[in-house]
Design a protein around this motif. Structure first.
Motif, PDB file in Angstrom:
ATOM      1  N   HIS A  88       0.901  -1.229  -0.116  1.00 20.81           N
ATOM      2  CA  HIS A  88      -0.052   0.020  -0.124  1.00 20.81           C
ATOM      3  C   HIS A  88       0.874   1.213  -0.083  1.00 20.81           C
ATOM      4  O   HIS A  88       0.636   2.191  -0.862  1.00 20.81           O
ATOM      5  CB  HIS A  88      -0.937  -0.056   1.078  1.00 20.81           C
ATOM      6  N   TYR A  89       1.788   1.333   0.746  1.00 23.33           N
ATOM      7  CA  TYR A  89       2.800   2.458   1.001  1.00 23.33           C
ATOM      8  C   TYR A  89       3.506   2.505  -0.392  1.00 23.33           C
ATOM      9  O   TYR A  89       3.531   3.687  -0.943  1.00 23.33           O
ATOM     10  CB  TYR A  89       3.776   2.478   2.041  1.00 23.33           C
ATOM     11  N   LEU A  90       4.205   1.584  -0.816  1.00 15.20           N
ATOM     12  CA  LEU A  90       4.869   1.803  -1.961  1.00 15.20           C
ATOM     13  C   LEU A  90       3.968   2.067  -3.197  1.00 15.20           C
ATOM     14  O   LEU A  90       4.634   2.767  -3.870  1.00 15.20           O
ATOM     15  CB  LEU A  90       5.653   0.429  -2.233  1.00 15.20           C
ATOM     16  N   GLU A  91       3.147   1.596  -3.362  1.00 15.47           N
ATOM     17  CA  GLU A  91       1.960   1.860  -4.647  1.00 15.47           C
ATOM     18  C   GLU A  91       1.389   3.145  -4.459  1.00 15.47           C
ATOM     19  O   GLU A  91       1.190   4.010  -5.445  1.00 15.47           O
ATOM     20  CB  GLU A  91       1.168   0.527  -4.834  1.00 15.47           C
ATOM     21  N   ASN A  92       0.815   3.505  -3.259  1.00 17.06           N
ATOM     22  CA  ASN A  92       0.014   4.723  -3.289  1.00 17.06           C
ATOM     23  C   ASN A  92       0.649   5.989  -2.981  1.00 17.06           C
ATOM     24  O   ASN A  92       0.532   6.867  -3.260  1.00 17.06           O
ATOM     25  CB  ASN A  92      -1.175   4.521  -2.099  1.00 17.06           C
ATOM     26  N   ASP A  93       1.687   5.810  -2.084  1.00 19.35           N
ATOM     27  CA  ASP A  93       2.573   6.902  -1.490  1.00 19.35           C
ATOM     28  C   ASP A  93       3.697   7.267  -2.277  1.00 19.35           C
ATOM     29  O   ASP A  93       3.773   8.570  -2.807  1.00 19.35           O
ATOM     30  CB  ASP A  93       2.880   6.792   0.015  1.00 19.35           C
ATOM     31  N   LEU A  94       4.321   6.262  -2.418  1.00 23.50           N
ATOM     32  CA  LEU A  94       5.827   6.375  -3.580  1.00 23.50           C
ATOM     33  C   LEU A  94       5.715   6.296  -4.895  1.00 23.50           C
ATOM     34  O   LEU A  94       6.467   6.380  -5.758  1.00 23.50           O
ATOM     35  CB  LEU A  94       6.677   5.499  -3.033  1.00 23.50           C
ATOM     36  N   LYS A  95       4.045   5.870  -5.464  1.00 23.87           N
ATOM     37  CA  LYS A  95       3.726   5.536  -6.632  1.00 23.87           C
ATOM     38  C   LYS A  95       4.713   4.523  -7.462  1.00 23.87           C
ATOM     39  O   LYS A  95       5.207   4.756  -8.600  1.00 23.87           O
ATOM     40  CB  LYS A  95       3.815   7.274  -7.426  1.00 23.87           C
ATOM     41  N   LEU A  96       5.150   3.586  -6.650  1.00 23.76           N
ATOM     42  CA  LEU A  96       5.872   2.533  -7.564  1.00 23.76           C
ATOM     43  C   LEU A  96       4.957   1.367  -7.710  1.00 23.76           C
ATOM     44  O   LEU A  96       3.893   1.158  -7.188  1.00 23.76           O
ATOM     45  CB  LEU A  96       7.056   2.033  -6.411  1.00 23.76           C
ATOM     46  N   THR A  97       5.438   0.193  -8.439  1.00 30.44           N
ATOM     47  CA  THR A  97       4.765  -0.660  -8.951  1.00 30.44           C
ATOM     48  C   THR A  97       5.301  -1.932  -8.148  1.00 30.44           C
ATOM     49  O   THR A  97       6.574  -2.147  -8.715  1.00 30.44           O
ATOM     50  CB  THR A  97       4.753  -1.157 -10.350  1.00 30.44           C
ATOM     51  N   VAL A  98       4.771  -2.806  -7.367  1.00 30.56           N
ATOM     52  CA  VAL A  98       5.267  -3.896  -6.666  1.00 30.56           C
ATOM     53  C   VAL A  98       4.910  -5.022  -7.825  1.00 30.56           C
ATOM     54  O   VAL A  98       3.987  -5.371  -8.158  1.00 30.56           O
ATOM     55  CB  VAL A  98       4.636  -4.154  -5.418  1.00 30.56           C
ATOM     56  N   ASN A  99       6.419  -5.981  -7.942  1.00 29.45           N
ATOM     57  CA  ASN A  99       5.968  -7.020  -8.899  1.00 29.45           C
ATOM     58  C   ASN A  99       5.410  -8.122  -8.036  1.00 29.45           C
ATOM     59  O   ASN A  99       5.941  -8.876  -7.203  1.00 29.45           O
ATOM     60  CB  ASN A  99       7.554  -7.530  -9.270  1.00 29.45           C
ATOM     61  N   ALA A 100       3.891  -8.640  -8.498  1.00 30.75           N
ATOM     62  CA  ALA A 100       3.541  -9.494  -7.720  1.00 30.75           C
ATOM     63  C   ALA A 100       4.152 -10.914  -8.047  1.00 30.75           C
ATOM     64  O   ALA A 100       3.668 -11.830  -7.176  1.00 30.75           O
ATOM     65  CB  ALA A 100       2.090  -9.437  -8.326  1.00 30.75           C
ATOM     66  N   GLU A 101       4.726 -11.233  -9.035  1.00 33.72           N
ATOM     67  CA  GLU A 101       5.230 -12.558  -9.224  1.00 33.72           C
ATOM     68  C   GLU A 101       6.440 -12.697  -8.333  1.00 33.72           C
ATOM     69  O   GLU A 101       6.788 -13.685  -7.718  1.00 33.72           O
ATOM     70  CB  GLU A 101       5.982 -12.609 -10.588  1.00 33.72           C
ATOM     71  N   LYS A 102       7.143 -11.587  -7.903  1.00 33.35           N
ATOM     72  CA  LYS A 102       8.303 -11.911  -6.974  1.00 33.35           C
ATOM     73  C   LYS A 102       7.894 -11.572  -5.485  1.00 33.35           C
ATOM     74  O   LYS A 102       8.754 -11.940  -4.824  1.00 33.35           O
ATOM     75  CB  LYS A 102       9.531 -10.645  -7.316  1.00 33.35           C
ATOM     76  N   THR A 103       6.832 -11.150  -5.302  1.00 34.89           N
ATOM     77  CA  THR A 103       6.171 -10.649  -4.140  1.00 34.89           C
ATOM     78  C   THR A 103       5.699 -11.779  -3.160  1.00 34.89           C
ATOM     79  O   THR A 103       4.904 -12.334  -3.836  1.00 34.89           O
ATOM     80  CB  THR A 103       5.529  -9.543  -3.823  1.00 34.89           C
ATOM     81  N   HIS A 104       6.124 -12.457  -2.212  1.00 36.33           N
ATOM     82  CA  HIS A 104       5.596 -13.576  -1.424  1.00 36.33           C
ATOM     83  C   HIS A 104       5.922 -13.775  -0.225  1.00 36.33           C
ATOM     84  O   HIS A 104       6.853 -13.022   0.348  1.00 36.33           O
ATOM     85  CB  HIS A 104       5.970 -15.068  -2.241  1.00 36.33           C
ATOM     86  N   VAL A 105       5.054 -14.399   0.469  1.00 37.38           N
ATOM     87  CA  VAL A 105       5.494 -14.819   2.081  1.00 37.38           C
ATOM     88  C   VAL A 105       6.235 -16.150   1.790  1.00 37.38           C
ATOM     89  O   VAL A 105       5.680 -17.027   1.373  1.00 37.38           O
ATOM     90  CB  VAL A 105       4.333 -14.661   2.835  1.00 37.38           C
ATOM     91  N   ALA A 106       7.410 -16.209   2.825  1.00 36.93           N
ATOM     92  CA  ALA A 106       7.966 -17.588   2.945  1.00 36.93           C
ATOM     93  C   ALA A 106       8.447 -17.666   4.285  1.00 36.93           C
ATOM     94  O   ALA A 106       8.569 -16.782   5.076  1.00 36.93           O
ATOM     95  CB  ALA A 106       9.179 -17.552   1.899  1.00 36.93           C
ATOM     96  N   HIS A 107       8.652 -18.927   4.677  1.00 39.62           N
ATOM     97  CA  HIS A 107       9.054 -19.279   6.081  1.00 39.62           C
ATOM     98  C   HIS A 107      10.467 -19.553   5.929  1.00 39.62           C
ATOM     99  O   HIS A 107      11.023 -20.228   5.185  1.00 39.62           O
ATOM    100  CB  HIS A 107       8.310 -20.608   6.526  1.00 39.62           C
ATOM    101  N   ALA A 108      11.457 -19.145   6.912  1.00 37.18           N
ATOM    102  CA  ALA A 108      12.831 -19.402   6.932  1.00 37.18           C
ATOM    103  C   ALA A 108      13.225 -20.798   6.995  1.00 37.18           C
ATOM    104  O   ALA A 108      14.372 -21.328   6.517  1.00 37.18           O
ATOM    105  CB  ALA A 108      13.517 -18.778   8.198  1.00 37.18           C
ATOM    106  N   VAL A 109      12.267 -21.694   7.522  1.00 36.42           N
ATOM    107  CA  VAL A 109      12.548 -23.080   7.496  1.00 36.42           C
ATOM    108  C   VAL A 109      12.641 -23.683   6.039  1.00 36.42           C
ATOM    109  O   VAL A 109      13.615 -24.426   5.969  1.00 36.42           O
ATOM    110  CB  VAL A 109      11.530 -23.958   8.181  1.00 36.42           C
TER     111      VAL A 109
END
Length: 148
Positions: free
Chosen positions: A68-89
């Motif tokens: 939200h901050y990157l796209e709305n405030d800084l006007k950047l595009t977040v790469n949905a393919e590279k953005t993910h949640v992962a566990h350190a294990v």
């Protein structure tokens, strides 16, 4: 540069250009401050960002806040393919390494690429003398060693 030659532009820096990491670090400093004020622990190198969380719920919340901050405030595009949640294990891939709970290792594809480059330089049927092979090989080995 375009297919027909040089063309002036009013905005942006070239993707992969030498100035790109510097511009990213200056511009994303606001993001760093925003996330730290909210108590998030982050690791960032240029435009590659890790947000460290203790739970899956917190991780998804952090991702939503960051996007939200990157796209709305800084006007950047977040790469949905590279953005993910992962566990350190299972390991988190970041800048050519895999970060796990217990250890960090080099990504296998980076090792394969390094070995292929060494093989290409040290071919037995290469028409190059030994001094040239050594001169070509030294920066490759030194670069890989210094990076990792």
């Amino acid at each position: 540069m375009t297919g027909t030659g040089w063309e002036a532009t009013e905005v942006g820096s070239p993707q992969g250009g030498v100035i790109s990491p510097l511009v990213a670090n200056v511009y994303l400093n606001e993001f760093d401050q925003f996330m730290m004020k909210r108590g998030y622990r982050i690791v960032r190198y240029a435009d590659d960002i890790l947000i460290l969380c203790r739970s899956k719920t917190a991780a998804y919340n952090a991702r939503n806040v960051a996007e939200h901050y990157l796209e709305n405030d800084l006007k950047l595009t977040v790469n949905a393919e590279k953005t993910h949640v992962a566990h350190a294990v299972g390991g988190v891939k970041f800048l050519g390494v895999i970060i796990r709970s217990v250890r960090t290792s080099i990504q296998p594809k980076k090792i394969v690429a390094f070995k292929e480059k060494v093989k290409r330089i040290t071919r037995r049927n290469s028409p190059v003398n030994l001094e040239k092979v050594i001169a070509d090989l030294n920066p490759v080995i030194r670069g890989f060693g210094n990076y990792f």
